[in-house]
Design a protein around this motif. Structure first.
Motif, mmCIF file in Angstrom:
data_model
loop_
_atom_site.group_PDB
_atom_site.id
_atom_site.type_symbol
_atom_site.label_atom_id
_atom_site.label_comp_id
_atom_site.label_asym_id
_atom_site.label_seq_id
_atom_site.Cartn_x
_atom_site.Cartn_y
_atom_site.Cartn_z
ATOM 1 N N VAL A 58 0.838 -1.207 0.000
ATOM 2 C CA VAL A 58 0.000 0.000 0.000
ATOM 3 C C VAL A 58 0.869 1.251 0.000
ATOM 4 O O VAL A 58 0.638 2.174 -0.787
ATOM 5 C CB VAL A 58 -0.974 -0.014 1.202
ATOM 6 N N VAL A 59 1.876 1.305 0.875
ATOM 7 C CA VAL A 59 2.719 2.501 0.952
ATOM 8 C C VAL A 59 3.519 2.690 -0.332
ATOM 9 O O VAL A 59 3.566 3.796 -0.884
ATOM 10 C CB VAL A 59 3.651 2.437 2.188
ATOM 11 N N THR A 60 4.124 1.627 -0.829
ATOM 12 C CA THR A 60 4.900 1.734 -2.069
ATOM 13 C C THR A 60 4.001 2.097 -3.245
ATOM 14 O O THR A 60 4.343 2.971 -4.053
ATOM 15 C CB THR A 60 5.649 0.422 -2.350
ATOM 16 N N GLY A 61 2.845 1.449 -3.348
ATOM 17 C CA GLY A 61 1.910 1.773 -4.425
ATOM 18 C C GLY A 61 1.451 3.215 -4.367
ATOM 19 O O GLY A 61 1.350 3.889 -5.406
ATOM 20 N N PHE A 62 1.191 3.709 -3.164
ATOM 21 C CA PHE A 62 0.766 5.099 -2.999
ATOM 22 C C PHE A 62 1.857 6.058 -3.472
ATOM 23 O O PHE A 62 1.584 7.015 -4.207
ATOM 24 C CB PHE A 62 0.424 5.368 -1.532
ATOM 25 N N LEU A 63 3.100 5.822 -3.061
ATOM 26 C CA LEU A 63 4.194 6.707 -3.456
ATOM 27 C C LEU A 63 4.452 6.668 -4.963
ATOM 28 O O LEU A 63 4.653 7.710 -5.590
ATOM 29 C CB LEU A 63 5.474 6.339 -2.701
ATOM 30 N N VAL A 64 4.426 5.485 -5.536
ATOM 31 C CA VAL A 64 4.697 5.348 -6.969
ATOM 32 C C VAL A 64 3.561 5.943 -7.792
ATOM 33 O O VAL A 64 3.795 6.675 -8.764
ATOM 34 C CB VAL A 64 4.941 3.861 -7.326
ATOM 35 N N ARG A 65 2.319 5.671 -7.398
ATOM 36 C CA ARG A 65 1.158 6.166 -8.159
ATOM 37 C C ARG A 65 0.963 7.671 -8.020
ATOM 38 O O ARG A 65 0.810 8.378 -9.008
ATOM 39 C CB ARG A 65 -0.104 5.453 -7.676
ATOM 40 N N ASN A 66 0.957 8.156 -6.796
ATOM 41 C CA ASN A 66 0.595 9.556 -6.567
ATOM 42 C C ASN A 66 1.740 10.532 -6.786
ATOM 43 O O ASN A 66 1.492 11.699 -7.086
ATOM 44 C CB ASN A 66 0.029 9.734 -5.158
ATOM 45 N N TYR A 67 2.977 10.089 -6.597
ATOM 46 C CA TYR A 67 4.107 11.006 -6.720
ATOM 47 C C TYR A 67 5.056 10.635 -7.855
ATOM 48 O O TYR A 67 6.102 11.255 -8.000
ATOM 49 C CB TYR A 67 4.872 11.076 -5.393
ATOM 50 N N GLN A 68 4.703 9.637 -8.622
ATOM 51 C CA GLN A 68 5.492 9.185 -9.767
ATOM 52 C C GLN A 68 6.969 8.973 -9.413
ATOM 53 O O GLN A 68 7.874 9.415 -10.117
ATOM 54 C CB GLN A 68 5.392 10.171 -10.949
ATOM 55 N N ILE A 69 7.201 8.298 -8.309
ATOM 56 C CA ILE A 69 8.562 7.969 -7.898
ATOM 57 C C ILE A 69 8.982 6.709 -8.631
ATOM 58 O O ILE A 69 8.265 5.705 -8.627
ATOM 59 C CB ILE A 69 8.649 7.777 -6.374
ATOM 60 N N ASP A 70 10.137 6.772 -9.265
ATOM 61 C CA ASP A 70 10.653 5.642 -10.032
ATOM 62 C C ASP A 70 11.169 4.572 -9.071
ATOM 63 O O ASP A 70 12.002 4.841 -8.208
ATOM 64 C CB ASP A 70 11.771 6.126 -10.953
ATOM 65 N N GLU A 71 10.665 3.348 -9.221
ATOM 66 C CA GLU A 71 11.064 2.244 -8.338
ATOM 67 C C GLU A 71 12.388 1.616 -8.747
ATOM 68 O O GLU A 71 13.061 1.009 -7.919
ATOM 69 C CB GLU A 71 10.000 1.139 -8.368
ATOM 70 N N THR A 72 12.769 1.744 -9.996
ATOM 71 C CA THR A 72 13.957 1.057 -10.479
ATOM 72 C C THR A 72 15.224 1.783 -10.026
ATOM 73 O O THR A 72 15.391 2.969 -10.263
ATOM 74 C CB THR A 72 13.946 0.949 -12.017
ATOM 75 N N ASP A 73 16.075 1.057 -9.361
ATOM 76 C CA ASP A 73 17.386 1.553 -8.940
ATOM 77 C C ASP A 73 17.286 2.852 -8.135
ATOM 78 O O ASP A 73 18.049 3.781 -8.350
ATOM 79 C CB ASP A 73 18.285 1.734 -10.167
ATOM 80 N N GLU A 82 10.706 16.258 0.797
ATOM 81 C CA GLU A 82 11.216 14.891 0.839
ATOM 82 C C GLU A 82 10.799 14.066 -0.370
ATOM 83 O O GLU A 82 11.552 13.204 -0.818
ATOM 84 C CB GLU A 82 10.779 14.199 2.135
ATOM 85 N N ILE A 83 9.616 14.322 -0.879
ATOM 86 C CA ILE A 83 9.149 13.578 -2.057
ATOM 87 C C ILE A 83 10.030 13.901 -3.262
ATOM 88 O O ILE A 83 10.426 12.998 -4.015
ATOM 89 C CB ILE A 83 7.663 13.892 -2.347
ATOM 90 N N GLU A 84 10.355 15.177 -3.450
ATOM 91 C CA GLU A 84 11.236 15.565 -4.560
ATOM 92 C C GLU A 84 12.636 14.972 -4.368
ATOM 93 O O GLU A 84 13.277 14.582 -5.339
ATOM 94 C CB GLU A 84 11.310 17.091 -4.686
ATOM 95 N N GLU A 85 13.088 14.932 -3.128
ATOM 96 C CA GLU A 85 14.392 14.319 -2.844
ATOM 97 C C GLU A 85 14.369 12.827 -3.178
ATOM 98 O O GLU A 85 15.329 12.293 -3.705
ATOM 99 C CB GLU A 85 14.769 14.518 -1.369
ATOM 100 N N MET A 86 13.264 12.164 -2.865
ATOM 101 C CA MET A 86 13.136 10.748 -3.160
ATOM 102 C C MET A 86 13.087 10.521 -4.675
ATOM 103 O O MET A 86 13.679 9.575 -5.190
ATOM 104 C CB MET A 86 11.873 10.178 -2.497
#
Length: 169
Positions: A26-41, A122-126
């Motif tokens: 849930v947490v990872t899906g929320f971050l990837v979906r809502n903030y478009q954080i790239d999961e790869t590497d 923090e989201i932009e940093e991530m």
């Protein structure tokens, strides 16, 4: 070794595994979906995910003891009675839900606190794959979880219908 002990071990394993899986997804899906954080590497996201997993582990580990106590209380002879096991599983499910909700509240509260305490986004940093902010956010979430975990266990313990004990005055 009685069957009830093995059942308690299985319940603790399943409750921990499923709880952590749900929290992580849930947490990872929320971050990837809502903030478009790239999961790869993305080491920054990985560090934050470690904080989320440890946070969930601390809180869910405090929930396991009351769940085991519910099984013991409802099966005093150490035998498995289906009607009392149904009630025990109800308590276990309730305690798991309390643990998962408490973990989400801790993660949300920790993130809101860190957003207010720092001038850094923090989201932009991530997104930029910088680890510094994720380390601080993960440490804050783990710290809050450490403080809250015992009280989640106490809350669940208070819900178990222990028999009244004779009080001598």
């Amino acid at each position: 070794m009685s069957a009830i002990v093995i059942l308690q071990l299985v319940i603790a394993f399943v409750m921990g595994f499923l709880g952590l899986f749900i929290i992580y997804r849930v947490v990872t899906g929320f971050l990837v979906r809502n903030y478009q954080i790239d999961e790869t590497d993305n080491l920054s996201l990985s560090v934050f995910q470690v904080g989320v997993i440890l946070s969930g582990t601390l809180i869910l580990s405090a929930i396991v003891d009351p769940a085991v106590n519910a099984i013991r209380l409802l099966n005093p002879e150490g035998t498995i009675n289906m009607s009392s096991m149904g009630t025990a599983f109800g308590y276990i499910a309730l305690f798991a839900v309390i643990g998962i909700i408490a973990t989400f509240l801790v993660i949300t509260g920790g993130l809101l606190a860190i957003f207010q305490m720092t001038k850094v986004n923090e989201i932009e940093e991530m997104k930029a794959k910088r680890v510094n902010s994720s380390l601080i956010a993960a440490a804050l979430i783990i710290g809050i979880s450490y403080i809250v975990s015992a009280y989640c266990g106490h809350l669940c313990e208070a819900m178990i219908p222990y028999p009244d004990v004779l009080q001598i005055r």
